[in-house]
Each structure stands twice: as C-alpha cells, then as structure tokens.
Design an enzyme around this catalytic site. Structure first.
Site, PDB file in Angstrom:
ATOM      1  N   CYS A 137      11.083  -5.805  -2.989  1.00  0.00           N
ATOM      2  CA  CYS A 137      10.605  -4.443  -2.680  1.00  0.00           C
ATOM      3  C   CYS A 137      11.785  -3.506  -2.466  1.00  0.00           C
ATOM      4  O   CYS A 137      11.743  -2.622  -1.587  1.00  0.00           O
ATOM      5  CB  CYS A 137       9.680  -4.434  -1.460  1.00  0.00           C
ATOM      6  N   ASP A 171      14.536   1.764  10.471  1.00  0.00           N
ATOM      7  CA  ASP A 171      13.575   0.720  10.110  1.00  0.00           C
ATOM      8  C   ASP A 171      14.168  -0.601  10.606  1.00  0.00           C
ATOM      9  O   ASP A 171      15.103  -1.141  10.002  1.00  0.00           O
ATOM     10  CB  ASP A 171      13.387   0.738   8.584  1.00  0.00           C
ATOM     11  N   HIS A 219      13.998  -0.566   1.686  1.00  0.00           N
ATOM     12  CA  HIS A 219      12.747  -1.190   1.231  1.00  0.00           C
ATOM     13  C   HIS A 219      11.853  -0.061   0.721  1.00  0.00           C
ATOM     14  O   HIS A 219      11.934   1.077   1.189  1.00  0.00           O
ATOM     15  CB  HIS A 219      12.112  -1.865   2.449  1.00  0.00           C
ATOM     16  N   GLN A 247      14.005  -5.839   9.939  1.00  0.00           N
ATOM     17  CA  GLN A 247      14.816  -7.057   9.761  1.00  0.00           C
ATOM     18  C   GLN A 247      15.839  -7.257  10.868  1.00  0.00           C
ATOM     19  O   GLN A 247      16.669  -8.161  10.766  1.00  0.00           O
ATOM     20  CB  GLN A 247      15.534  -7.006   8.404  1.00  0.00           C
ATOM     21  N   LYS A 253       7.451 -10.344  11.641  1.00  0.00           N
ATOM     22  CA  LYS A 253       8.827 -10.790  11.363  1.00  0.00           C
ATOM     23  C   LYS A 253       9.534 -11.164  12.660  1.00  0.00           C
ATOM     24  O   LYS A 253      10.718 -11.454  12.674  1.00  0.00           O
ATOM     25  CB  LYS A 253       9.596  -9.691  10.632  1.00  0.00           C
TER      26      LYS A 253
HETATM   27  N1  C6P Z   1      10.010  -7.018   3.865  1.00  0.00           N
HETATM   28  C1  C6P Z   1      10.547  -9.025   2.633  1.00  0.00           C
HETATM   29  O1  C6P Z   1      10.270 -10.105   2.110  1.00  0.00           O
HETATM   30  P1  C6P Z   1       5.619  -4.709   6.495  1.00  0.00           P
HETATM   31  O2  C6P Z   1       5.160  -5.283   5.192  1.00  0.00           O
HETATM   32  O3  C6P Z   1       5.006  -3.364   6.763  1.00  0.00           O
HETATM   33  O4  C6P Z   1       5.501  -5.650   7.641  1.00  0.00           O
HETATM   34  O5  C6P Z   1       7.205  -4.490   6.343  1.00  0.00           O
HETATM   35  C2  C6P Z   1       7.724  -3.721   5.300  1.00  0.00           C
HETATM   36  C3  C6P Z   1       9.218  -3.756   5.365  1.00  0.00           C
HETATM   37  C4  C6P Z   1       9.896  -2.601   5.706  1.00  0.00           C
HETATM   38  N2  C6P Z   1      11.235  -2.589   5.846  1.00  0.00           N
HETATM   39  C5  C6P Z   1      11.972  -3.695   5.651  1.00  0.00           C
HETATM   40  C6  C6P Z   1      13.453  -3.637   5.852  1.00  0.00           C
HETATM   41  C7  C6P Z   1      11.340  -4.885   5.284  1.00  0.00           C
HETATM   42  O6  C6P Z   1      12.071  -5.985   5.102  1.00  0.00           O
HETATM   43  C8  C6P Z   1       9.935  -4.907   5.105  1.00  0.00           C
HETATM   44  C9  C6P Z   1       9.230  -6.149   4.640  1.00  0.00           C
HETATM   45  C10 C6P Z   1       9.492  -8.284   3.392  1.00  0.00           C
HETATM   46  O7  C6P Z   1      11.683  -8.563   2.567  1.00  0.00           O
HETATM   47  C11 C6P Z   1       8.231  -8.148   2.582  1.00  0.00           C
HETATM   48  S1  C6P Z   1       8.445  -7.134   1.169  1.00  0.00           S
END
Ligand code: C6P
Length: 415
Positions: free
Chosen positions: A373, A209, A132, A212, A235
């Site tokens: 992203c 990270d 991401h 997910q 999430k």
């Molecule tokens: N992915 C998706 O629709 P935040 O926004 O900080 O809570 O998470 C960012 C982020 C970082 N790593 C991974 C693997 C992610 O999936 C995400 C967020 C969402 O896939 C929003 S772009």
C-alpha cells in the site's frame, strides 16, 4: 485453556513472551509457525482474547445510553479504556482520545473535518513519498473538494525523508505536513520531532501516522509536539476495528463533526442540531466497545514488559537479519535507512516476490509481498514491490534463522 504466562516487568525474554500468544504455538503447512507479518497485524496475547470474551460473556450492553447495570459496566470499561490510551500516549486529557475504526478512518476524519473546513484553493498539504496510501488518498480527495494541493516530500535513495527538500517546500501555502512515524514498507524511522519543529516554524500543522511506531517504543504525544497522532489497535496486539485519533484540544474543539448520528449530538431538532463536546462529537453511532476494551488489555499487557529491552531485542533481530542478508548472493535490501524499526524489505534476483512469499509460506514462514500500500514509494525506488519480513516482541533469533533457511531454499529452487 491454561493461564497465559505473563512476562515479568524489568525482564525481557522473547521465548517467555511467545507463550502469551496462543496462535504462535501452531504448525502451519507442517512446520512451526514463523510469523513475520507483524507490520500488517500483530498477534494477540491470551489476556486480550480473554478481555474481549469476558466483556461479551458478562458485560455486553450499549454505552452511554442505558440506565441498567450492564450498560453502566460497559460504559465504565469503555471509558477506562480511553483513559488507558490517554496515559499510554501521555495525552493531557482523555477527551483528546477519539475512537476510530483504525488509522485509515482516523486520517479520513482529520481530512474531512479539519481539511474541508480549513483548506482553501492554493493551500498545500505535504505528505512524504514514504506514505501508506491511507495518508495520501484522503488528502487527494479533500484537495479535489477544496482546491488545495497535495505535494510529496522527496525521499533519498536510502528511503529517508529529505529534510533539505522539506525545507524548500515549507512556505506559507503549507497548512499541514502529514508523515508516518515509521515507514511500513521499509521500516524507516522518521525524525518526526525535527519535521514538526520545521513545519511549526513555517506555520503548518503536523499529523503523525503512528501505525507502525506504537508497537515498537513508548510514544509521548506531548514530547513529539505534533498536532494529530494516529494509530490502529490491531498493530499493537489489540483487536481489529479499533483505532485512535489523538489531537490537540483547541484543534479538535474547532473542528466540525465528521459523521452525524447518535451519540455525537447534544440536541436534535428540525430547526437546528447542536453537537456533543469532545470526544463524543467525533464518535457517531455505537462504537466498537469490545475493541476498545481489548486494546486497553493489550496496552496493560505491554505495561508488564520492559519496553526498552523489547526494542533492543527487535533491533538485535534486524541486526542479525542484515548480517545474514549480506551472505545471500543476489539478495538486495530495498531501502537502507540509518534508523529502521523491525522491518526488512528485500528482493531476490531472479525470483518474483510473490513466488518467494508462497515458497516461504510452504515452510511455515509468513511474510508480506507486494507494494505494501505504498505504490508511490515503490515507483520512486524503481521496484514493483518487495518481500517484507517485519518483527515483533515475540520473534526470536531462531525465526530469523528459519527465514534465511527459507530464502536459501528458494535460491536453490529458482536460481
Ligand atoms: N499497513 C501493512 O501491511 P489500518 O489498515 O487502517 O489499520 O492501517 C493503515 C495503515 C496506515 N499507515 C501505515 C504506516 C500502515 O502501515 C498502515 C497499515 C499494513 O503495512 C496493511 S496495508
């Protein structure tokens, strides 16, 4: 509002779980909602909503500051939430759990604190092509400031990290390997234990990270053996604006503060300021107290479910999805990882992903479309974006059926 119908430990029934999530009962665009955008954010069970409302109704005060009763209550609940997270991920000590606003801020914290103090010209940070943007851009920024280099770890056409390529990149220039546990764009479950073992042999640290992964199965940071583990509350059925950085104690102790301000200090004077110990050194300013309490409520909620059975359920949803996908002419799954976690990315011939997304929305079906992203990954796979359906514990086989009815309808309209 009626009391949520909590699932019984040891039994998993998605229909029963759905009842705990009030938002799922609504109609959208004249159809019962089918929410398949769980990788973007999950819905919140009633108990999480109530925990946040209760806090604001009864206990709201600033933490670690007041001598009064409300401040004591807020502080106790806030620190109990930290302990709840520590138990949830098997942290040896709650002091290793740092509150952040989410995954993005947590990675930026490590990049700015550890990265700026530890990286030197010629050093390398390896990130995979699956990442991401929030696990790429912070490293690019810190590389520009330190003279270090960000090097991508190749992925296969199936959308899996190429472990042989990783091996060939691992040398003494590599100071950190930063990978996701699960790809948000394809659902690939990365072999983070194996990646950690190889990185460690080469003398590199490992950041995982977990944005997910945490919602899909229990995570044990000690078993993963990584150095940093990061996730977002929203999430994981918790509120937005709260997230977690877990780190090895010795690393966190050695890292300089990220942000300066109240809470993170021991003493302040114009001749020199000293900093608080863990975890407060990294928690400048008034934190998201309600967010932490809401996240703890979400973790408690998950604790009442049979998580192994929940994971089985999600696997069954994906299995059925792939069977139905095979029957749709012109449908191409993007990424074919051997191990995938509840995410189905695809394209439909002759249909732009956003047109398909809008058509599904008209039928009450929420999916995400675009590059998710993960632009480098889209470039690597040669697609501008995908349509992504992402499953959670409250999705049902009927939801899968509805998705495919929607796809067939789109084919008849666009085909
Ligand atoms: N992915 C998706 O629709 P935040 O926004 O900080 O809570 O998470 C960012 C982020 C970082 N790593 C991974 C693997 C992610 O999936 C995400 C967020 C969402 O896939 C929003 S772009």
């Amino acid at each position: 509002m009626t009391a949520p119908q909590q699932a019984v430990a040891g039994v998993f029934d998605a229909e029963l779980v759905r009842l705990d999530f009030p938002i799922l009962a609504q109609q959208v665009n004249g159809h019962p909602l089918v929410y398949l955008d769980n990788a973007a954010t999950t819905q919140k069970p009633e108990c999480v909503i109530e925990a946040i409302v209760d806090y604001y109704r009864h206990d709201n005060a600033n933490v670690h500051r007041g001598v009064h009763t409300l401040s004591d209550r807020a502080t106790l609940a806030f620190e109990a939430a930290r302990e709840c997270v520590a138990t949830f991920i098997n942290s040896p000590d709650p002091r290793q759990v740092i509150w952040t606003s989410g995954t993005t801020e947590a990675i930026n914290l490590v990049a700015n604190s550890w990265g700026r103090s530890s990286l030197h010209p010629g050093d390398r940070v390896l990130v995979s092509w699956l990442e991401h943007h929030s696990n790429i851009v912070p490293w690019q920024l810190v590389a520009a400031a330190t003279g270090a280099e960000v090097v991508p770890i190749p992925v296969t056409d199936a959308g899996e990290i190429d472990l042989d390529a990783l091996d060939s990149l691992l040398d003494d220039r590599v100071k950190l390997v930063a990978v996701n546990h699960v790809s948000n764009a394809l659902g690939t479950v990365n072999p983070v234990n194996e990646i950690t073992r190889r990185a460690r042999e080469a003398g590199a640290l490992v950041l995982v990270d977990g944005a997910q992964s945490v919602a899909h199965w229990p995570v044990d940071v000690q078993a993963l053996d990584c150095d940093f583990f990061i996730f977002s509350g929203h999430k994981l059925f918790g509120p937005t604006g709260i997230g977690v950085l877990w780190g090895r104690e010795a690393l966190l102790e050695a890292m300089p503060p990220f942000l300066g301000g109240g809470e993170m200090i021991e003493t302040v004077s114009f001749t020199g300021t000293t900093f608080a110990g863990l975890p407060f050194k990294f928690e400048a300013g008034t934190p998201n107290i309600a967010g932490a309490i809401g996240l703890a409520a979400a973790i408690d909620y998950l604790g009442g479910l049979d998580r192994a059975a929940a994971a089985e359920h999600e696997t069954a949803l994906l299995r059925r999805t792939l069977e139905l996908a095979d029957e749709v002419p012109g449908l191409r799954r993007i990424g074919t990882p051997t191990h995938a976690a509840g995410i189905f990315s695809f394209l439909l011939e002759g249909t732009h992903p956003s047109d398909l997304g809008m058509l599904l929305d008209q039928q009450g079906i929420a999916v995400r479309t675009g590059h998710h992203c993960a632009q480098p990954l889209m470039d690597r796979l040669g697609v501008p974006g995908t349509v992504r359906a992402s499953y959670s514990i409250y999705n049902t086989q009927e939801d899968v059926q509805r998705l495919f009815e929607g796809i067939h309808k789109a084919r008849s309209l666009f085909g």
